[in-house]
Design an enzyme around this catalytic site. Structure first.
Site, PDB file in Angstrom:
ATOM      1  CB  CYS A 148      -0.918  -0.005   1.221  1.00 12.08           C
ATOM      2  SG  CYS A 148      -2.016   1.427   1.233  1.00 12.08           S
ATOM      3  CB  CYS A 166      -1.350   3.989   8.030  1.00 14.35           C
ATOM      4  SG  CYS A 166      -2.376   4.628   6.676  1.00 14.35           S
ATOM      5  CB  CYS A 220      -0.860  -0.046   8.278  1.00  8.21           C
ATOM      6  SG  CYS A 220      -1.702  -1.290   7.268  1.00  8.21           S
ATOM      7  CB  CYS A 247     -15.923  -6.787   6.891  1.00  6.17           C
ATOM      8  SG  CYS A 247     -15.115  -5.209   6.761  1.00  6.17           S
ATOM      9  CB  CYS A 307     -18.699  -4.352   5.638  1.00 10.78           C
ATOM     10  SG  CYS A 307     -17.656  -2.984   6.167  1.00 10.78           S
ATOM     11  CB  CYS A 353     -18.242   0.637   9.355  1.00  8.51           C
ATOM     12  SG  CYS A 353     -17.130  -0.224  10.480  1.00  8.51           S
ATOM     13  NE  ARG A 368     -17.530  -4.703  14.026  1.00  8.19           N
ATOM     14  CZ  ARG A 368     -17.744  -3.996  12.923  1.00  8.19           C
ATOM     15  NH1 ARG A 368     -16.746  -3.409  12.314  1.00  8.19           N
ATOM     16  NH2 ARG A 368     -18.953  -3.868  12.440  1.00  8.19           N
TER      17      ARG A 368
HETATM   18  N1  SAM Z   1      -6.676   0.621   3.186  1.00 16.12           N
HETATM   19  C1  SAM Z   1      -7.947   0.810   3.735  1.00 16.12           C
HETATM   20  C2  SAM Z   1      -8.011   1.942   4.735  1.00 16.12           C
HETATM   21  O1  SAM Z   1      -6.966   2.384   5.190  1.00 16.12           O
HETATM   22  O2  SAM Z   1      -9.113   2.374   5.040  1.00 16.12           O
HETATM   23  C3  SAM Z   1      -8.549  -0.444   4.368  1.00 16.12           C
HETATM   24  C4  SAM Z   1      -7.708  -1.342   5.234  1.00 16.12           C
HETATM   25  S1  SAM Z   1      -7.034  -0.630   6.727  1.00 16.12           S
HETATM   26  C5  SAM Z   1      -5.905  -1.894   7.184  1.00 16.12           C
HETATM   27  C6  SAM Z   1      -8.384  -0.690   7.897  1.00 16.12           C
HETATM   28  C7  SAM Z   1      -8.145  -0.242   9.309  1.00 16.12           C
HETATM   29  O3  SAM Z   1      -7.434  -1.236  10.014  1.00 16.12           O
HETATM   30  C8  SAM Z   1      -7.343   1.005   9.556  1.00 16.12           C
HETATM   31  O4  SAM Z   1      -8.077   2.175   9.364  1.00 16.12           O
HETATM   32  C9  SAM Z   1      -6.969   0.840  11.023  1.00 16.12           C
HETATM   33  O5  SAM Z   1      -7.939   1.434  11.857  1.00 16.12           O
HETATM   34  C10 SAM Z   1      -6.969  -0.672  11.224  1.00 16.12           C
HETATM   35  N2  SAM Z   1      -5.620  -1.168  11.511  1.00 16.12           N
HETATM   36  C11 SAM Z   1      -4.614  -1.358  10.635  1.00 16.12           C
HETATM   37  N3  SAM Z   1      -3.496  -1.809  11.243  1.00 16.12           N
HETATM   38  C12 SAM Z   1      -3.785  -1.900  12.558  1.00 16.12           C
HETATM   39  C13 SAM Z   1      -3.040  -2.292  13.715  1.00 16.12           C
HETATM   40  N4  SAM Z   1      -1.769  -2.638  13.635  1.00 16.12           N
HETATM   41  N5  SAM Z   1      -3.655  -2.273  14.913  1.00 16.12           N
HETATM   42  C14 SAM Z   1      -4.962  -1.898  15.005  1.00 16.12           C
HETATM   43  N6  SAM Z   1      -5.715  -1.508  13.953  1.00 16.12           N
HETATM   44  C15 SAM Z   1      -5.134  -1.499  12.748  1.00 16.12           C
HETATM   45  C1  DTB Z   2     -11.276  -1.919  11.584  1.00 17.00           C
HETATM   46  O1  DTB Z   2     -11.541  -0.873  12.188  1.00 17.00           O
HETATM   47  N1  DTB Z   2     -10.463  -2.878  12.043  1.00 17.00           N
HETATM   48  C2  DTB Z   2     -10.330  -3.937  11.060  1.00 17.00           C
HETATM   49  C3  DTB Z   2     -11.336  -3.504   9.962  1.00 17.00           C
HETATM   50  N2  DTB Z   2     -11.757  -2.224  10.398  1.00 17.00           N
HETATM   51  C4  DTB Z   2     -10.969  -3.559   8.552  1.00 17.00           C
HETATM   52  C5  DTB Z   2      -8.932  -4.181  10.656  1.00 17.00           C
HETATM   53  C6  DTB Z   2      -7.979  -4.435  11.803  1.00 17.00           C
HETATM   54  C7  DTB Z   2      -6.645  -4.670  11.229  1.00 17.00           C
HETATM   55  C8  DTB Z   2      -5.655  -5.176  12.229  1.00 17.00           C
HETATM   56  C9  DTB Z   2      -4.317  -5.435  11.631  1.00 17.00           C
HETATM   57  C10 DTB Z   2      -4.279  -6.499  10.583  1.00 17.00           C
HETATM   58  O2  DTB Z   2      -4.981  -7.516  10.662  1.00 17.00           O
HETATM   59  O3  DTB Z   2      -3.520  -6.324   9.620  1.00 17.00           O
HETATM   60 FE1  SF4 Z   3      -2.835   1.273   3.363  1.00 17.91          FE
HETATM   61 FE2  SF4 Z   3      -2.743   0.173   5.759  1.00 17.91          FE
HETATM   62 FE3  SF4 Z   3      -3.039   2.785   5.545  1.00 17.91          FE
HETATM   63 FE4  SF4 Z   3      -5.076   1.147   4.786  1.00 17.91          FE
HETATM   64  S1  SF4 Z   3      -4.269   1.425   6.849  1.00 17.91           S
HETATM   65  S2  SF4 Z   3      -4.288   2.943   3.697  1.00 17.91           S
HETATM   66  S3  SF4 Z   3      -3.882  -0.596   4.005  1.00 17.91           S
HETATM   67  S4  SF4 Z   3      -1.241   1.602   4.899  1.00 17.91           S
END
Ligand code: SAM
Ligand code: DTB
Ligand code: SF4
Length: 322
Positions: A59, A63, A66, A103, A134, A194, A266
């Protein structure tokens, strides 16, 4: 005294009021959360969603939390967009295990139109199984939100993640207002939102209060509010951040319940690292939805057998989607 709401049950307090709630003695805060919760929900029912990452890693966004960002080396195996058949087979299995919502998440900054078409086909086929759908695909253009709605999409997940003030400490490749613009398109297209955030990224109580207050006073507050506890992923900038105190996490859930009385709150990422007692307290404080299944997007989540045992132990029952 209970907080004040308008005729539509929208929170009338200020950010300072939300911060004051966070600072209450825990028992007093739980008393309030519990009253608000019982007024709007069956407090023993929990909504169950299952996640599937339909495109993994690479990606372009940075973030800091992530594992899927191309900016960090987290050792994650990258995968292209899955086929429609693979996704539908996973949804069938999730339904059999007991999930009512499926989702689908993709590691994109935002999708291309051709990708929206493929995801729309996934949405049509998952809906045909009798599940709520979702997706979370990153930033959308207005016409893309309309296409997803036409495919029958029920929810779009798009988190604001933290307060507007703290946002650029966590992500610099997009702005808080970019996120808000997409939420506006989703809402205008008639898709339910959401939207929530992550706790434990080094933010202050004020940031937590600001984030929840922002959601609470939106014209249409989100239907679902995921509260994620940061999963510290080695290789990301937040791998060494100090953990949030578990009871401060419970406080945040309680304040989310009070500020967003009609939303599903949630208990999202981070349950694998929580004890049964901590989760039970989060449900007591007003959390009434979870991600179910052994994997979140890329990280571990409790196996269904463990969650089933927890539900039985504390008397929670899954909500079913008619
Ligand atoms: N790329 C899209 C976005 O950013 O909306 C969808 C996927 S993104 C991984 C969805 C959500 O996962 C993020 O907004 C964040 O709140 C959550 N998330 C990602 N990595 C995480 C982590 N290490 N711990 C907790 N929540 C996480
Ligand atoms: C949200 O708020 N939490 C979910 C879902 N929306 C998509 C994702 C959590 C991701 C946790 C880290 C991972 O599994 O990579
Ligand atoms: Fe990309 Fe992860 Fe950020 Fe979603 S949360 S935009 S998957 S870097």
């Amino acid at each position: 005294m209970l907080p004040q709401y308008d005729a539509n049950d929208k929170f009338l307090g200020t950010v300072e009021d939300a911060e004051a709630l966070l600072a209450l003695p825990l028992g007093d805060l739980l008393d309030i959360a519990r009253q608000v919760y019982r007024k709007h929900f069956d407090p023993n029912a929990v909504q169950i969603s299952t996640l599937l990452n339909i495109k993994t890693g690479s990606c372009p966004e940075n973030c800091s939390y992530c594992p899927q960002s191309a900016h960090y080396d987290t050792g994650l195996k990258k995968e292209p967009l899955m086929s429609v058949e693979t996704v539908v087979a996973a949804a069938k299995q999730a339904k059999e295990t007991g999930a009512s919502r499926f989702c689908m998440g993709a590691a994109w900054r935002g999708p291309k139109d051709a990708e929206v078409e493929i995801v729309s086909q996934m949405v049509r086929e998952v809906k045909a199984l009798g599940m709520e759908t979702c997706v979370t695909l990153g930033l959308l253009k207005e016409h893309q939100a309309v296409s997803l709605k036409e495919a029958g999409l029920d929810f779009y997940n798009h988190n604001i993640d933290t307060s507007e003030n703290y946002y650029d400490k966590i992500i610099t490749t997009r702005t808080f207002s970019d996120r808000i613009e997409t939420l506006g398109f989703v809402e205008k297209a008639g898709i339910k939102t959401c939207c929530g955030g992550i706790i434990g990224m080094g933010e202050s109580n004020k940031d937590r209060a600001e984030m929840l207050h922002y959601l609470a006073v939106m014209e249409n507050p989100p239907t679902s509010v995921p509260i994620n506890k940061l999963i510290k992923i080695p290789g990301t900038p937040l791998e060494g951040v100090t953990d949030v105190d578990p009871l401060d996490f419970v406080r945040t859930i309680a304040v989310a319940r009070i500020l967003l009385p009609k939303s599903f709150v949630r208990l999202s990422a981070g349950r694998e690292q929580m004890s049964d007692e901590l989760q039970a307290l989060c449900f007591y404080a007003g959390a009434n939805s979870i991600f179910y299944g052994e994997k979140l997007l890329t990280a571990k989540n409790p196996v269904p057998e463990k969650d089933n045992a927890l539900f039985a132990k504390i008397g929670l029952k899954p909500m079913h989607y008619a």
